[in-house]
Design an enzyme around this catalytic site. Structure first.
Site, short mmCIF file in Angstrom:
data_model
loop_
_atom_site.label_atom_id
_atom_site.label_comp_id
_atom_site.label_asym_id
_atom_site.label_seq_id
_atom_site.Cartn_x
_atom_site.Cartn_y
_atom_site.Cartn_z
N LYS A 52 54.34 36.83 47.60
CA LYS A 52 54.60 38.14 47.00
C LYS A 52 54.87 39.19 48.07
O LYS A 52 55.79 40.01 47.93
CB LYS A 52 53.42 38.55 46.11
CG LYS A 52 53.28 37.69 44.86
CD LYS A 52 51.95 37.89 44.16
CE LYS A 52 51.80 36.94 42.99
NZ LYS A 52 50.48 37.00 42.35
N GLN A 96 44.56 39.21 42.75
CA GLN A 96 44.92 37.81 42.58
C GLN A 96 43.78 37.04 41.92
O GLN A 96 42.63 37.12 42.35
CB GLN A 96 45.26 37.18 43.94
CG GLN A 96 45.74 35.75 43.88
CD GLN A 96 47.07 35.61 43.17
OE1 GLN A 96 47.96 36.43 43.32
NE2 GLN A 96 47.21 34.54 42.39
N ASP A 119 50.97 43.42 37.01
CA ASP A 119 50.77 42.05 36.52
C ASP A 119 50.86 42.01 35.00
O ASP A 119 51.02 40.95 34.40
CB ASP A 119 49.40 41.51 36.96
CG ASP A 119 49.52 40.56 38.15
OD1 ASP A 119 50.63 40.01 38.37
OD2 ASP A 119 48.51 40.35 38.85
#
Length: 294
Positions: A52, A96, A119
């Site tokens: 990412k 994460q 997200d």
């Protein structure tokens, strides 16, 4: 059979994002900024976050990786999230997953400002998605929809069967496919580990979305001829045959299923690459304030 090529599609969309990011920099004097928080040393998570960050650089974003040891407390993590929520220099914020057992992932997700939740996991964004309102869509389902759109696959009226009901992929995927949109307008069946006769359910599908997290769960006998097969699974196994020391497998037995399919995604090279595109697009929209005005 035709391939839904995540490498090709993601490269094209990332080039579009790069141009938009350059225009944003020219008009504002700053770059879109994504912050990723990583807890512990899970190998897969470290790989995903590094990817990412690397992709942010490729499209001209600023990126920051904040790494905590696995013994960080939940309170410390939430305090950091709150400080980033208040930082106007941060456009997008992700934590994460998975997290260590002593940290409640729901509390962490809800601590993130929904206006920076690129997200797409915050209840506000999930609720707005269900109502077909502007929101940040979870990155993996978003990536799948972008892929279907790129190939101009007409999904209206098709029967889609989603295998797996997670809040990250399966459930939002079922909502997006059913919405009155393009792509969309499917009749959707959401299956999971407690579904009876799951083979028969999947066999009825015009579109199969496999997101159950089990290597080669979807086999040739479960797929009807001409089905569109989207493999979201990323199952890592150690391997002496690769430089990385591991090999990736999907939830679909590609070799067995591909000859029966009209379209199919590979693993790797499919949905995983599109997930990053979804995240980048959400971050760009967060910076521009097009969904939630800044």
């Amino acid at each position: 059979m035709e391939l839904l090529d995540g490498k090709l599609v993601s490269a094209k969309i990332k080039e579009d994002i790069k141009q938009e990011a350059a225009a944003f920099l020219a008009s504002t004097g700053r770059r879109p900024h994504l912050v990723a928080i990583l807890v512990g040393h899970d190998g897969a998570s470290e790989t995903y976050v590094a990817s990412k960050m690397r992709n942010c650089e490729l499209v001209g974003f600023e990126s920051t990786n904040i790494h905590y040891e696995a013994d960080v407390t939940e309170a410390e993590l939430i305090a950091k999230i709150e400080s980033l929520n208040a930082d106007d220099r941060v456009d997008g914020l992700i934590v994460q997953l998975p997290l260590p057992a002593h940290i409640n992932p729901e509390r962490i997700t809800e601590a993130i400002d929904y206006r920076k939740d690129v997200d797409g996991f915050h209840p506000v964004n999930l609720g707005r998605m269900q109502r077909n309102l502007p929101c940040f869509i979870p990155a993996t389902p978003y990536g799948v929809m972008l892929m279907l759109d790129h190939y101009r696959i007409d999904t209206a009226g098709l029967h889609a069967v989603v295998v797996g009901r997670s809040n990250i992929v399966g459930s939002p995927m079922s909502i997006l496919l059913a919405r009155n949109s393009v792509p969309g307008n499917c009749t959707v069946t959401l299956t999971h580990s407690r579904t009876k006769n799951i083979t028969e359910e999947v066999r009825r599908a015009d579109i199969v979305v496999a997101a159950i997290g089990k290597k080669h769960f979807i086999t040739s006998d479960m797929v009807k001829p001409g089905a569109i097969v989207i493999d979201v699974g990323i199952n890592r196994e150690t391997s002496t045959q690769t430089k990385s020391g591991y090999k990736l497998y999907g939830d679909v037995d590609f070799d067995g299923v591909a000859p029966k399919s009209s379209w199919i995604t590979p693993v790797p090279g499919g949905v995983g690459l599109m997930t990053i595109v979804g995240l980048l697009k959400n971050t760009l929209e967060a910076a521009k304030g097009t969904i939630y005005p800044r």
